[in-house]
Motif scaffolding. Structure first.
Motif, PDB file in Angstrom:
ATOM      1  N   ALA A 199       0.821  -1.255   0.001  1.00  0.00           N
ATOM      2  CA  ALA A 199      -0.071  -0.060   0.061  1.00  0.00           C
ATOM      3  C   ALA A 199       0.957   1.374   0.078  1.00  0.00           C
ATOM      4  CB  ALA A 199      -1.018  -0.089   1.170  1.00  0.00           C
ATOM      5  N   SER A 200       0.057   2.273  -0.575  1.00  0.00           N
ATOM      6  CA  SER A 200       0.939   3.749  -0.286  1.00  0.00           C
ATOM      7  C   SER A 200       1.062   4.308   0.962  1.00  0.00           C
ATOM      8  CB  SER A 200       0.291   4.691  -1.380  1.00  0.00           C
ATOM      9  OG  SER A 200      -1.125   5.323  -0.598  1.00  0.00           O
ATOM     10  N   HIS A 201       2.085   5.267   1.047  1.00  0.00           N
ATOM     11  CA  HIS A 201       2.121   6.342   2.257  1.00  0.00           C
ATOM     12  C   HIS A 201       1.439   7.393   2.008  1.00  0.00           C
ATOM     13  CE1 HIS A 201       3.964   7.438   5.883  1.00  0.00           C
ATOM     14  NE2 HIS A 201       3.510   6.227   6.231  1.00  0.00           N
ATOM     15  N   ILE A 202       0.474   7.618   1.481  1.00  0.00           N
ATOM     16  CA  ILE A 202      -0.148   8.663   1.087  1.00  0.00           C
ATOM     17  C   ILE A 202      -1.685   8.447   1.364  1.00  0.00           C
ATOM     18  CG2 ILE A 202      -0.808   8.733  -1.554  1.00  0.00           C
ATOM     19  CD1 ILE A 202      -0.485  11.839  -1.188  1.00  0.00           C
ATOM     20  N   ASP A 203      -2.055   7.086   0.884  1.00  0.00           N
ATOM     21  CA  ASP A 203      -3.471   6.829   1.370  1.00  0.00           C
ATOM     22  C   ASP A 203      -3.450   6.092   2.254  1.00  0.00           C
ATOM     23  OD1 ASP A 203      -4.921   8.258  -0.773  1.00  0.00           O
ATOM     24  OD2 ASP A 203      -4.396   6.643  -2.194  1.00  0.00           O
ATOM     25  N   TYR A 204      -4.244   5.816   3.323  1.00  0.00           N
ATOM     26  CA  TYR A 204      -4.557   4.768   4.402  1.00  0.00           C
ATOM     27  C   TYR A 204      -4.665   3.622   3.792  1.00  0.00           C
ATOM     28  CZ  TYR A 204      -5.720   3.226   8.875  1.00  0.00           C
ATOM     29  OH  TYR A 204      -5.909   2.207   9.867  1.00  0.00           O
ATOM     30  N   PRO A 205      -3.613   2.620   4.501  1.00  0.00           N
ATOM     31  CA  PRO A 205      -3.113   2.499   5.647  1.00  0.00           C
ATOM     32  C   PRO A 205      -1.832   3.005   5.762  1.00  0.00           C
ATOM     33  CG  PRO A 205      -3.224   0.331   4.719  1.00  0.00           C
ATOM     34  CD  PRO A 205      -3.877   1.166   3.673  1.00  0.00           C
ATOM     35  N   GLN A 206      -1.359   3.708   4.935  1.00  0.00           N
ATOM     36  CA  GLN A 206      -0.070   4.292   4.823  1.00  0.00           C
ATOM     37  C   GLN A 206       1.099   3.320   5.615  1.00  0.00           C
ATOM     38  OE1 GLN A 206      -0.408   7.920   7.160  1.00  0.00           O
ATOM     39  NE2 GLN A 206      -1.334   9.064   5.443  1.00  0.00           N
ATOM     40  N   HIS A 207       1.317   2.427   4.583  1.00  0.00           N
ATOM     41  CA  HIS A 207       2.132   1.198   5.353  1.00  0.00           C
ATOM     42  C   HIS A 207       3.422   1.143   4.314  1.00  0.00           C
ATOM     43  CE1 HIS A 207      -1.386  -1.742   6.643  1.00  0.00           C
ATOM     44  NE2 HIS A 207      -0.784  -0.921   7.607  1.00  0.00           N
ATOM     45  N   ALA A 208       4.624   0.716   5.142  1.00  0.00           N
ATOM     46  CA  ALA A 208       5.595   0.380   4.225  1.00  0.00           C
ATOM     47  C   ALA A 208       6.060  -1.051   4.665  1.00  0.00           C
ATOM     48  CB  ALA A 208       6.824   1.292   4.699  1.00  0.00           C
ATOM     49  N   ARG A 209       6.874  -2.027   4.011  1.00  0.00           N
ATOM     50  CA  ARG A 209       7.149  -3.240   4.246  1.00  0.00           C
ATOM     51  C   ARG A 209       8.559  -3.782   4.261  1.00  0.00           C
ATOM     52  NH1 ARG A 209       3.312  -7.372   2.783  1.00  0.00           N
ATOM     53  NH2 ARG A 209       2.173  -6.351   1.252  1.00  0.00           N
ATOM     54  N   ILE A 210       8.712  -4.366   5.439  1.00  0.00           N
ATOM     55  CA  ILE A 210      10.183  -5.135   5.765  1.00  0.00           C
ATOM     56  C   ILE A 210       9.954  -6.343   4.922  1.00  0.00           C
ATOM     57  CG2 ILE A 210      11.641  -6.107   7.240  1.00  0.00           C
ATOM     58  CD1 ILE A 210      10.389  -4.141   9.440  1.00  0.00           C
ATOM     59  N   ILE A 211      11.108  -6.611   4.217  1.00  0.00           N
ATOM     60  CA  ILE A 211      11.059  -7.975   3.573  1.00  0.00           C
ATOM     61  C   ILE A 211      12.513  -8.688   3.906  1.00  0.00           C
ATOM     62  CG2 ILE A 211      11.320  -9.246   1.316  1.00  0.00           C
ATOM     63  CD1 ILE A 211       9.447  -6.873   0.147  1.00  0.00           C
ATOM     64  N   GLU A 212      12.163  -9.938   4.498  1.00  0.00           N
ATOM     65  CA  GLU A 212      13.484 -10.627   4.731  1.00  0.00           C
ATOM     66  C   GLU A 212      13.534 -11.838   3.932  1.00  0.00           C
ATOM     67  OE1 GLU A 212      14.129 -10.444   9.361  1.00  0.00           O
ATOM     68  OE2 GLU A 212      12.004 -10.145   9.160  1.00  0.00           O
ATOM     69  N   ILE A 213      14.750 -12.273   3.674  1.00  0.00           N
ATOM     70  CA  ILE A 213      15.045 -13.327   2.686  1.00  0.00           C
ATOM     71  C   ILE A 213      15.805 -14.361   3.690  1.00  0.00           C
ATOM     72  CG2 ILE A 213      16.077 -14.701   0.762  1.00  0.00           C
ATOM     73  CD1 ILE A 213      15.841 -11.861  -0.451  1.00  0.00           C
ATOM     74  N   ALA A 214      15.446 -15.823   3.811  1.00  0.00           N
ATOM     75  CA  ALA A 214      16.029 -16.648   4.728  1.00  0.00           C
ATOM     76  C   ALA A 214      15.995 -18.127   4.037  1.00  0.00           C
ATOM     77  CB  ALA A 214      15.112 -16.823   6.116  1.00  0.00           C
ATOM     78  N   ASP A 215      17.120 -18.828   4.293  1.00  0.00           N
ATOM     79  CA  ASP A 215      17.389 -19.957   3.715  1.00  0.00           C
ATOM     80  C   ASP A 215      17.088 -20.953   5.034  1.00  0.00           C
ATOM     81  OD1 ASP A 215      18.406 -22.421   2.892  1.00  0.00           O
ATOM     82  OD2 ASP A 215      20.063 -21.749   1.867  1.00  0.00           O
ATOM     83  N   ASN A 216      15.905 -22.036   4.391  1.00  0.00           N
ATOM     84  CA  ASN A 216      15.401 -23.058   5.704  1.00  0.00           C
ATOM     85  C   ASN A 216      16.434 -24.057   5.763  1.00  0.00           C
ATOM     86  OD1 ASN A 216      13.094 -21.291   6.289  1.00  0.00           O
ATOM     87  ND2 ASN A 216      12.207 -21.925   4.534  1.00  0.00           N
ATOM     88  N   GLY A 217      17.229 -24.135   4.949  1.00  0.00           N
ATOM     89  CA  GLY A 217      18.141 -25.269   5.240  1.00  0.00           C
ATOM     90  C   GLY A 217      17.493 -26.508   4.739  1.00  0.00           C
ATOM     91  N   ASP A 218      16.211 -26.968   4.257  1.00  0.00           N
ATOM     92  CA  ASP A 218      15.654 -27.997   3.720  1.00  0.00           C
ATOM     93  C   ASP A 218      15.259 -28.044   2.328  1.00  0.00           C
ATOM     94  OD1 ASP A 218      13.576 -26.149   3.624  1.00  0.00           O
ATOM     95  OD2 ASP A 218      12.401 -27.205   5.290  1.00  0.00           O
ATOM     96  N   GLY A 219      16.035 -27.066   1.397  1.00  0.00           N
ATOM     97  CA  GLY A 219      15.665 -26.940   0.199  1.00  0.00           C
ATOM     98  C   GLY A 219      14.547 -26.062  -0.293  1.00  0.00           C
ATOM     99  N   THR A 220      14.054 -25.178   0.938  1.00  0.00           N
ATOM    100  CA  THR A 220      13.115 -24.172   0.616  1.00  0.00           C
ATOM    101  C   THR A 220      13.850 -22.740   1.142  1.00  0.00           C
ATOM    102  OG1 THR A 220      12.131 -24.403   2.712  1.00  0.00           O
ATOM    103  CG2 THR A 220      11.137 -25.771   0.878  1.00  0.00           C
ATOM    104  N   LEU A 221      13.379 -21.767   0.653  1.00  0.00           N
ATOM    105  CA  LEU A 221      13.578 -20.411   1.280  1.00  0.00           C
ATOM    106  C   LEU A 221      12.361 -19.680   1.750  1.00  0.00           C
ATOM    107  CD1 LEU A 221      15.467 -18.934  -2.041  1.00  0.00           C
ATOM    108  CD2 LEU A 221      16.439 -19.753   0.272  1.00  0.00           C
ATOM    109  N   SER A 222      12.504 -19.038   2.728  1.00  0.00           N
ATOM    110  CA  SER A 222      11.335 -18.209   3.256  1.00  0.00           C
ATOM    111  C   SER A 222      11.418 -16.581   2.970  1.00  0.00           C
ATOM    112  CB  SER A 222      10.901 -18.504   4.650  1.00  0.00           C
ATOM    113  OG  SER A 222      10.539 -19.516   4.952  1.00  0.00           O
TER     114      SER A 222
END
Length: 575
Positions: free
Chosen positions: A491-514
């Motif tokens: 979502a934008s930061h001018i219209d409600y809900p005025q959000h930003a987003r943290i994105i994290e990349i993690a290796d799960n050690g089982d052949g998948t990523l999160s």
């Protein structure tokens, strides 16, 4: 901290600190408790609390509501149990999008079309610089991701950083991001010259006792509001490196009308249209959406022959910038802040006008910023063939293998980076295939073409974008699991809900990523005081007024639980 597992990270925290980080004051429900247990810490994010409307009147005040739980999405892959303890953090970054730093006193705006086009005018738009600065404060205070504990490597702003692609708006945006003194006013610095002191009942006139359509819905009278909104303040600027992606509002008039260099005099002149009759407004709104050339002609005619026109102080800083000037401004040492120099743009960007580039997002992770704007006008976008070919060359250079158009594996000689793509437009809003007037013989390509290309490269994890002003996460699946990727729209930061987003990349050690996606709000308090015109008080009002904007649709923009705080599972690309 790369290479440290979550278990190692938590074990190195003191027992007291760990307990404080995992404790929730109100233990909202079982889902909330589960979220807290999975995260390194939740404070300052929507995992902990979220703005919530209160009261029974038309005008709602905001207060702290229960946080949103983590939702695990296995649309594209399934991970084995116990991955929390095996997980290794790879990258953490933040997405800003659609900040829309607005010059509200500009002659070339369409506030009188708000009842037809909800983006034409917002009652809180005089506060955009303070609102964006409060978001910067939140990121500076958080400093790291809630699930991996990794420090933020960067912030990426995915377009519509300005509202009307004016030089003065660009200055405010760059100063918000890098830090410095901002006077969020143009024209005469000693007085406000926009629609909100016009006396026109179509607008919220906050300092007037007269009735208007906003006060009829509970908006307050606030003496000193406009003076406070235009008052100079010091933006702290980000403490982490930041990058910039271009959006349609950074490229065209009000994000919709093509800028062919013909309206500079209207931008910088002394005539501002504040209203017109209903029939003309409806006709002009239709032209803005469907016939840009007719809209430009109508606006020029109204400024000289009809409508409610006022004289304002001319200001050359309102001149619209070109793509080359956009890149050049990012290279100005005054805006370097925490770096990098140019924030993704280079001297080559200035000379070519190409506003797309690749950059190191983290060790072993490549970021690619695209320019999906179309200078033919209209809000939606597309890609030109030159840029699409460039993108494929970058993907090949950083992929150990990929798939050709027949689905056969091709082995490459390049590296094997994980890849995150950034753009302003989404896959569903890239249908504008009109020829670019500056490259009339170059074909344009839509969102489906881009999805198809990205799915040929299994190391593409995500496509992060904005434009729609709503939270939505889409899984682009494929019969070959490693060819799937996530599209993350915030979502934008001018219209409600005025959000930003943290994105994290993690290796799960089982052949998948999160991919963990955690929404955040600005550092402004939820509570507001209609007598408080301090910087903090105005930043709080920015959020509350955006919720109450009578032309806004906050419920539609917030998204569902699966679009908020998520763990997005992916098959790790093969070697």
């Amino acid at each position: 901290m790369r290479g440290m597992s979550r278990r190692q990270f938590v074990s190195r925290m003191s027992a007291a600190a760990a307990g404080a980080a995992l404790w929730t004051a109100s233990a909202h429900d079982r889902a909330m408790a589960l979220t807290a247990a999975r995260a390194v810490r939740i404070g300052g994010t929507t995992l902990e609390q979220v703005a919530a409307p209160t009261g029974s009147g038309q005008y709602k005040r905001l207060a702290a509501g229960p946080g949103w739980p983590l939702v695990v999405r296995g649309d594209l892959a399934t991970a084995a149990a116990g991955r929390d303890d095996r997980r290794t953090g790879v990258a953490a970054f933040v997405q800003f999008t659609d900040l829309h730093l607005v010059d509200t006193e500009s002659p070339l705006r369409f506030e009188y079309l708000a009842r037809y086009l909800d983006s034409a005018h917002r009652p809180h738009e005089t506060l955009t610089a303070r609102g964006a600065s409060a978001l910067v404060e939140r990121v500076n205070a958080l400093r790291s991701g809630p699930y991996t504990g990794l420090p933020f490597g960067l912030v990426m702003a995915t377009g519509d950083n300005t509202d009307n692609h004016e030089l003065v708006e660009l200055d405010w945006y760059l100063t918000v991001m890098s830090g410095g003194r901002i006077t969020p006013s143009s024209g005469d610095p000693t007085r406000y010259e926009g629609v909100q002191n016009s006396g026109n009942s179509l607008y919220w006139n906050p300092e007037s006792s007269s009735q208007d359509v906003y006060k009829a819905k509970g908006f307050p009278q606030m003496p000193g509001f406009l003076a406070g909104a235009g008052r100079a303040f010091t933006a702290p600027g980000l403490t982490v490196p930041w990058y910039s992606t271009v959006g349609n509002h950074d490229d065209s008039i009000e994000g919709s009308l093509p800028d062919l260099g013909l309206l500079g005099d209207l931008y910088t002149g002394d005539l501002k249209l504040e209203g017109c009759d209903d029939a003309t407004a409806a006709k002009l709104a239709g032209a803005v959406q469907h016939d840009p050339a007719a809209a430009v002609a109508m606006l020029a005619r109204l400024l000289t022959t009809g409508g409610a026109v006022r004289r304002v102080t001319p200001d050359t800083r309102r001149r619209p910038f070109t793509p080359a000037e956009y890149a050049k401004a990012h290279l100005d040492p005054a805006y370097t802040g925490p770096g990098p120099v140019g924030h993704g743009y280079t001297r080559d960007s200035v000379s070519s006008g190409h506003l797309y580039y690749a950059f190191p997002l983290a060790e072993g992770v490549l970021g690619i910023s695209l320019d999906t704007t179309n200078r033919a006008g209209f809000a939606d976008g597309s890609l030109g063939t030159t840029q699409l070919n460039w993108l494929e060359s970058v993907l090949k250079a950083h992929s150990g293998h990929w798939y050709d158009n027949d689905g056969k594996v091709v082995r490459g000689s390049g590296g094997d980076s994980l890849i995150v793509v950034f753009s302003h437009h989404t896959s569903a809003t890239m249908g504008n295939l009109l020829p670019d007037p500056y490259h009339p013989f170059e074909a344009r390509h839509d969102g489906n073409a881009l999805v198809s290309l990205l799915q040929r490269y299994p190391n593409v994890l995500a496509w992060v974008n904005g434009h729609t002003h709503q939270n939505q996460i889409i899984g682009h699946g494929h019969a070959v699991p490693e060819r799937a990727f996530w599209e993350i729209n915030t979502a934008s930061h001018i219209d409600y809900p005025q959000h930003a987003r943290i994105i994290e990349i993690a290796d799960n050690g089982d052949g998948t990523l999160s991919l963990f996606t955690t929404l955040i709000e600005s550092a402004a308090p939820y509570a507001t005081d209609f007598t408080d015109t301090s910087d903090t008080g105005l930043a709080a009002l920015y959020r509350e007024l955006s919720y109450n904007d009578p032309y806004a649709t906050p419920a539609a923009r917030i998204g569902s639980s699966g679009d908020h705080n998520t763990e997005l599972l992916l098959t790790r690309p093969g070697r």
